[in-house]
Motif scaffolding. Structure first.
Motif, PDB file in Angstrom:
ATOM      1  N   VAL A  86     -14.061  13.953  -1.908  1.00 36.83           N
ATOM      2  CA  VAL A  86     -13.237  14.018  -0.701  1.00 36.83           C
ATOM      3  C   VAL A  86     -13.309  12.708   0.068  1.00 36.83           C
ATOM      4  O   VAL A  86     -12.299  12.201   0.562  1.00 36.83           O
ATOM      5  CB  VAL A  86     -13.686  15.204   0.198  1.00 36.83           C
ATOM      6  N   VAL A  87     -14.505  12.136   0.163  1.00 31.35           N
ATOM      7  CA  VAL A  87     -14.671  10.858   0.866  1.00 31.35           C
ATOM      8  C   VAL A  87     -13.902   9.762   0.137  1.00 31.35           C
ATOM      9  O   VAL A  87     -13.233   8.929   0.756  1.00 31.35           O
ATOM     10  CB  VAL A  87     -16.177  10.492   0.986  1.00 31.35           C
ATOM     11  N   GLY A  88     -13.961   9.786  -1.188  1.00 29.22           N
ATOM     12  CA  GLY A  88     -13.234   8.793  -1.984  1.00 29.22           C
ATOM     13  C   GLY A  88     -11.742   8.937  -1.867  1.00 29.22           C
ATOM     14  O   GLY A  88     -10.991   7.952  -1.914  1.00 29.22           O
ATOM     15  N   LEU A  89     -11.273  10.169  -1.702  1.00 30.03           N
ATOM     16  CA  LEU A  89      -9.843  10.413  -1.529  1.00 30.03           C
ATOM     17  C   LEU A  89      -9.337   9.774  -0.243  1.00 30.03           C
ATOM     18  O   LEU A  89      -8.227   9.246  -0.199  1.00 30.03           O
ATOM     19  CB  LEU A  89      -9.581  11.923  -1.516  1.00 30.03           C
ATOM     20  N   VAL A  90     -10.184   9.782   0.800  1.00 29.06           N
ATOM     21  CA  VAL A  90      -9.825   9.143   2.065  1.00 29.06           C
ATOM     22  C   VAL A  90      -9.695   7.631   1.891  1.00 29.06           C
ATOM     23  O   VAL A  90      -8.912   6.982   2.575  1.00 29.06           O
ATOM     24  CB  VAL A  90     -10.876   9.491   3.157  1.00 29.06           C
ATOM     25  N   ILE A  91     -10.426   7.079   0.943  1.00 32.19           N
ATOM     26  CA  ILE A  91     -10.351   5.630   0.676  1.00 32.19           C
ATOM     27  C   ILE A  91      -9.180   5.306  -0.239  1.00 32.19           C
ATOM     28  O   ILE A  91      -8.432   4.354  -0.003  1.00 32.19           O
ATOM     29  CB  ILE A  91     -11.674   5.133   0.055  1.00 32.19           C
ATOM     30  N   SER A  92      -8.996   6.083  -1.300  1.00 29.66           N
ATOM     31  CA  SER A  92      -7.977   5.734  -2.295  1.00 29.66           C
ATOM     32  C   SER A  92      -6.549   6.003  -1.816  1.00 29.66           C
ATOM     33  O   SER A  92      -5.614   5.345  -2.280  1.00 29.66           O
ATOM     34  CB  SER A  92      -8.244   6.463  -3.615  1.00 29.66           C
ATOM     35  N   ALA A  93      -6.339   6.940  -0.896  1.00 24.55           N
ATOM     36  CA  ALA A  93      -4.985   7.217  -0.398  1.00 24.55           C
ATOM     37  C   ALA A  93      -4.401   6.026   0.373  1.00 24.55           C
ATOM     38  O   ALA A  93      -3.287   5.576   0.064  1.00 24.55           O
ATOM     39  CB  ALA A  93      -4.984   8.484   0.456  1.00 24.55           C
ATOM     40  N   PRO A  94      -5.117   5.458   1.354  1.00 25.29           N
ATOM     41  CA  PRO A  94      -4.555   4.260   2.020  1.00 25.29           C
ATOM     42  C   PRO A  94      -4.450   3.065   1.069  1.00 25.29           C
ATOM     43  O   PRO A  94      -3.524   2.262   1.179  1.00 25.29           O
ATOM     44  CB  PRO A  94      -5.560   3.963   3.143  1.00 25.29           C
ATOM     45  N   TRP A  95      -5.392   2.979   0.135  1.00 20.68           N
ATOM     46  CA  TRP A  95      -5.363   1.900  -0.849  1.00 20.68           C
ATOM     47  C   TRP A  95      -4.064   1.962  -1.654  1.00 20.68           C
ATOM     48  O   TRP A  95      -3.391   0.956  -1.853  1.00 20.68           O
ATOM     49  CB  TRP A  95      -6.587   2.026  -1.747  1.00 20.68           C
ATOM     50  N   ALA A  96      -3.670   3.137  -2.091  1.00 22.41           N
ATOM     51  CA  ALA A  96      -2.439   3.312  -2.863  1.00 22.41           C
ATOM     52  C   ALA A  96      -1.213   3.007  -2.009  1.00 22.41           C
ATOM     53  O   ALA A  96      -0.250   2.389  -2.484  1.00 22.41           O
ATOM     54  CB  ALA A  96      -2.373   4.725  -3.418  1.00 22.41           C
ATOM     55  N   LEU A  97      -1.244   3.421  -0.750  1.00 27.55           N
ATOM     56  CA  LEU A  97      -0.123   3.151   0.152  1.00 27.55           C
ATOM     57  C   LEU A  97       0.040   1.641   0.382  1.00 27.55           C
ATOM     58  O   LEU A  97       1.156   1.108   0.352  1.00 27.55           O
ATOM     59  CB  LEU A  97      -0.336   3.877   1.482  1.00 27.55           C
ATOM     60  N   ILE A  98      -1.063   0.950   0.565  1.00 27.69           N
ATOM     61  CA  ILE A  98      -1.023  -0.514   0.745  1.00 27.69           C
ATOM     62  C   ILE A  98      -0.512  -1.181  -0.527  1.00 27.69           C
ATOM     63  O   ILE A  98       0.289  -2.119  -0.467  1.00 27.69           O
ATOM     64  CB  ILE A  98      -2.418  -1.034   1.160  1.00 27.69           C
ATOM     65  N   ASP A  99      -0.962  -0.693  -1.692  1.00 27.68           N
ATOM     66  CA  ASP A  99      -0.460  -1.239  -2.960  1.00 27.68           C
ATOM     67  C   ASP A  99       1.054  -1.080  -3.049  1.00 27.68           C
ATOM     68  O   ASP A  99       1.768  -2.012  -3.437  1.00 27.68           O
ATOM     69  CB  ASP A  99      -1.121  -0.537  -4.151  1.00 27.68           C
ATOM     70  N   MET A 100       1.562   0.096  -2.685  1.00 27.13           N
ATOM     71  CA  MET A 100       2.999   0.341  -2.751  1.00 27.13           C
ATOM     72  C   MET A 100       3.760  -0.654  -1.871  1.00 27.13           C
ATOM     73  O   MET A 100       4.751  -1.251  -2.299  1.00 27.13           O
ATOM     74  CB  MET A 100       3.317   1.766  -2.295  1.00 27.13           C
ATOM     75  N   ILE A 101       3.285  -0.857  -0.663  1.00 27.27           N
ATOM     76  CA  ILE A 101       3.952  -1.790   0.258  1.00 27.27           C
ATOM     77  C   ILE A 101       3.883  -3.214  -0.286  1.00 27.27           C
ATOM     78  O   ILE A 101       4.868  -3.953  -0.234  1.00 27.27           O
ATOM     79  CB  ILE A 101       3.322  -1.683   1.669  1.00 27.27           C
ATOM     80  N   ARG A 102       2.746  -3.612  -0.834  1.00 26.99           N
ATOM     81  CA  ARG A 102       2.607  -4.958  -1.404  1.00 26.99           C
ATOM     82  C   ARG A 102       3.588  -5.174  -2.549  1.00 26.99           C
ATOM     83  O   ARG A 102       4.214  -6.234  -2.640  1.00 26.99           O
ATOM     84  CB  ARG A 102       1.179  -5.171  -1.921  1.00 26.99           C
ATOM     85  N   TYR A 103       3.730  -4.206  -3.434  1.00 30.73           N
ATOM     86  CA  TYR A 103       4.647  -4.357  -4.569  1.00 30.73           C
ATOM     87  C   TYR A 103       6.081  -4.528  -4.082  1.00 30.73           C
ATOM     88  O   TYR A 103       6.828  -5.346  -4.615  1.00 30.73           O
ATOM     89  CB  TYR A 103       4.570  -3.152  -5.507  1.00 30.73           C
ATOM     90  N   LEU A 104       6.459  -3.756  -3.086  1.00 27.92           N
ATOM     91  CA  LEU A 104       7.826  -3.847  -2.585  1.00 27.92           C
ATOM     92  C   LEU A 104       8.090  -5.141  -1.829  1.00 27.92           C
ATOM     93  O   LEU A 104       9.229  -5.622  -1.800  1.00 27.92           O
ATOM     94  CB  LEU A 104       8.140  -2.634  -1.701  1.00 27.92           C
ATOM     95  N   MET A 105       7.059  -5.707  -1.221  1.00 27.22           N
ATOM     96  CA  MET A 105       7.219  -6.945  -0.457  1.00 27.22           C
ATOM     97  C   MET A 105       7.228  -8.190  -1.337  1.00 27.22           C
ATOM     98  O   MET A 105       7.746  -9.229  -0.936  1.00 27.22           O
ATOM     99  CB  MET A 105       6.103  -7.080   0.589  1.00 27.22           C
ATOM    100  N   MET A 106       6.660  -8.105  -2.524  1.00 29.02           N
ATOM    101  CA  MET A 106       6.568  -9.265  -3.425  1.00 29.02           C
ATOM    102  C   MET A 106       7.928  -9.612  -4.010  1.00 29.02           C
ATOM    103  O   MET A 106       8.737  -8.724  -4.286  1.00 29.02           O
ATOM    104  CB  MET A 106       5.646  -8.942  -4.609  1.00 29.02           C
ATOM    105  N   SER A 107       8.148 -10.914  -4.216  1.00 28.44           N
ATOM    106  CA  SER A 107       9.344 -11.325  -4.945  1.00 28.44           C
ATOM    107  C   SER A 107       9.139 -10.987  -6.419  1.00 28.44           C
ATOM    108  O   SER A 107       8.009 -10.789  -6.883  1.00 28.44           O
ATOM    109  CB  SER A 107       9.581 -12.826  -4.773  1.00 28.44           C
ATOM    110  N   ASP A 108      10.234 -10.931  -7.155  1.00 27.77           N
ATOM    111  CA  ASP A 108      10.132 -10.616  -8.584  1.00 27.77           C
ATOM    112  C   ASP A 108       9.312 -11.661  -9.327  1.00 27.77           C
ATOM    113  O   ASP A 108       8.547 -11.337 -10.234  1.00 27.77           O
ATOM    114  CB  ASP A 108      11.523 -10.511  -9.203  1.00 27.77           C
ATOM    115  N   GLU A 109       9.466 -12.941  -8.940  1.00 34.38           N
ATOM    116  CA  GLU A 109       8.729 -14.017  -9.602  1.00 34.38           C
ATOM    117  C   GLU A 109       7.227 -13.888  -9.334  1.00 34.38           C
ATOM    118  O   GLU A 109       6.412 -14.065 -10.236  1.00 34.38           O
ATOM    119  CB  GLU A 109       9.224 -15.393  -9.131  1.00 34.38           C
ATOM    120  N   GLU A 110       6.872 -13.598  -8.088  1.00 35.92           N
ATOM    121  CA  GLU A 110       5.458 -13.453  -7.755  1.00 35.92           C
ATOM    122  C   GLU A 110       4.854 -12.246  -8.460  1.00 35.92           C
ATOM    123  O   GLU A 110       3.729 -12.298  -8.948  1.00 35.92           O
ATOM    124  CB  GLU A 110       5.285 -13.311  -6.240  1.00 35.92           C
TER     125      GLU A 110
END
Length: 150
Positions: free
Chosen positions: A117-141
């Motif tokens: 449960v504690v790890g789920l609290v860590i991995s959920a925001p981590w996944a959300l941040i990853d999603m935002i990073r992927y969408l913000m990156m240019s295709d080349e990057e």
């Protein structure tokens, strides 16, 4: 007379010109009759007086043949940043998007964290941040950051 600049002292502006007659001529900053700075190898036209070059002008250079510049090679990738972003949003806490991108180590860490449960609290925001990073990156990057390793 025509010649070529052999050297220039940037501090004093004094230089040396090799004339077409084989002689070397000195010039001072005030002898340079052009707005720009003298540079080594520059073709010049000047008036010779003893061992001095007076009224030194750079020669206009004719444009040489233009070479075709090869197109810039952009990194390509068979992975899609939108697929990775959707995976991070839907099943991101399991770290599947990390496996998809070849980041096996961090994918395993996210998968193990999700079990607790504690790890789920860590991995959920981590996944959300990853999603935002992927969408913000240019295709080349994105292609450069997540290359396919064979």
């Amino acid at each position: 007379m025509r010649g070529q600049v052999l050297g220039v002292d940037p501090r004093t502006g004094e230089g040396l010109v090799a004339g077409q007659d084989g002689q070397r001529y000195k010039f001072a900053r005030e002898d340079w009759a052009h707005r720009g700075e003298p540079a080594i190898g520059l073709e010049v036209d000047f008036e010779a007086a003893n061992d001095r070059a007076l009224s030194v002008f750079p020669m206009p250079t004719a444009p040489g043949p233009r070479r075709a510049v090869p197109p810039e090679v952009l990194p390509t990738n068979d992975r899609n940043k939108y697929v990775a972003a959707v995976m991070a949003f839907v099943i991101g806490t399991l770290g599947i998007h990390r496996f998809y991108l070849g980041r096996t180590g961090s994918g395993i860490v996210m998968l193990v964290l999700t079990i607790t449960v504690v790890g789920l609290v860590i991995s959920a925001p981590w996944a959300l941040i990853d999603m935002i990073r992927y969408l913000m990156m240019s295709d080349e990057e994105f292609a450069a950051r997540y290359p396919r390793k064979r």
